[in-house]
Design a protein around this motif. Sequence first.
Motif, PDB file in Angstrom:
ATOM      1  N   GLY A  53     -82.523  59.464 -83.045  1.00  0.00           N
ATOM      2  CA  GLY A  53     -81.435  59.773 -83.962  1.00  0.00           C
ATOM      3  C   GLY A  53     -80.891  58.575 -84.704  1.00  0.00           C
ATOM      4  N   ARG A  54     -80.830  57.425 -84.042  1.00  0.00           N
ATOM      5  CA  ARG A  54     -80.302  56.238 -84.706  1.00  0.00           C
ATOM      6  C   ARG A  54     -81.112  55.873 -85.940  1.00  0.00           C
ATOM      7  N   ASP A  55     -82.434  56.066 -85.874  1.00  0.00           N
ATOM      8  CA  ASP A  55     -83.294  55.668 -86.981  1.00  0.00           C
ATOM      9  C   ASP A  55     -83.445  56.732 -88.058  1.00  0.00           C
ATOM     10  N   LEU A 102     -72.645  56.478 -85.595  1.00  0.00           N
ATOM     11  CA  LEU A 102     -71.370  57.004 -86.070  1.00  0.00           C
ATOM     12  C   LEU A 102     -70.813  56.170 -87.219  1.00  0.00           C
ATOM     13  N   ASN A 103     -70.937  54.859 -87.136  1.00  0.00           N
ATOM     14  CA  ASN A 103     -70.503  54.025 -88.260  1.00  0.00           C
ATOM     15  C   ASN A 103     -71.215  54.424 -89.542  1.00  0.00           C
ATOM     16  N   GLY A 104     -72.522  54.632 -89.441  1.00  0.00           N
ATOM     17  CA  GLY A 104     -73.293  55.021 -90.614  1.00  0.00           C
ATOM     18  C   GLY A 104     -72.926  56.395 -91.132  1.00  0.00           C
ATOM     19  N   TYR A 154     -63.814  57.022 -81.685  1.00  0.00           N
ATOM     20  CA  TYR A 154     -63.905  57.314 -83.106  1.00  0.00           C
ATOM     21  C   TYR A 154     -62.987  58.461 -83.538  1.00  0.00           C
ATOM     22  N   GLY A 155     -62.322  59.092 -82.598  1.00  0.00           N
ATOM     23  CA  GLY A 155     -61.401  60.167 -82.952  1.00  0.00           C
ATOM     24  C   GLY A 155     -62.076  61.415 -83.456  1.00  0.00           C
ATOM     25  N   THR A 156     -63.283  61.685 -82.984  1.00  0.00           N
ATOM     26  CA  THR A 156     -63.985  62.909 -83.366  1.00  0.00           C
ATOM     27  C   THR A 156     -63.558  64.049 -82.439  1.00  0.00           C
ATOM     28  N   HIS A 157     -63.980  65.258 -82.781  1.00  0.00           N
ATOM     29  CA  HIS A 157     -63.849  66.359 -81.840  1.00  0.00           C
ATOM     30  C   HIS A 157     -64.784  66.101 -80.660  1.00  0.00           C
TER      31      HIS A 157
END
Length: 208
Positions: A53-55, A102-104, A154-157
């Motif tokens: 997933g990262r790539d 997540l940053n991306g 990150y404050g996501t759900h």
Amino acid sequence: VGFGHSIIVGSFASDAAHRCLDLFATNKTAGTPLNAGIGGTWLTNFNSTTDNGRDRFQTAILGSNKREFLVLMYLINEARTTAGFGPVSATTDWLPDARETLNGLIQGGYPPSKILISDDCWVTDSRLANTDPDQTRVTYETFVTAAQQVAAEYGTHRALTYEYMRDNGGDALIDGGDTPPLHPGDTGHAAIATTFSAATMLDTGRVS
């Protein structure tokens, strides 16, 4: 859009309507979701694994594939697999790549309020003992904790899928029929969708 492994893909559900991602979208009257999952894959780019997933998030769920809301569910494969790769660490391998992803995604236009991170599915003792002798439930749960940690950062759900499945059926929800049991069938997918919906409505991940 769903991003993850075979459970997001909907493996072992009887049809598309019974997949956890589709059940969640139906509950939210969100139309047909884009399913960007690939079975057997990981989030982490560990030892040059393919389709991680990262790539692939930039091509899979950004650009023309960007949608209003993202469900991300990755960790079961890193947590339970050692042969030829690992073991993979939740803190030194999974967390850094989850943060990078997540940053991306946030830079690509998904605000944290439009991202749901699920910690992942219940896993049976028989599956751990039969195919993953170097892993334990304690190890698996370090990945569960890492997913909850990064959602909080990150404050996501946050969907507490593992906890909900553990407390509301456990092994009985891993009803896909494979041996040893690994994948949920229709009942298990419904349970997972319940946690997704609760996370979105309550923003705590707990089913009330």
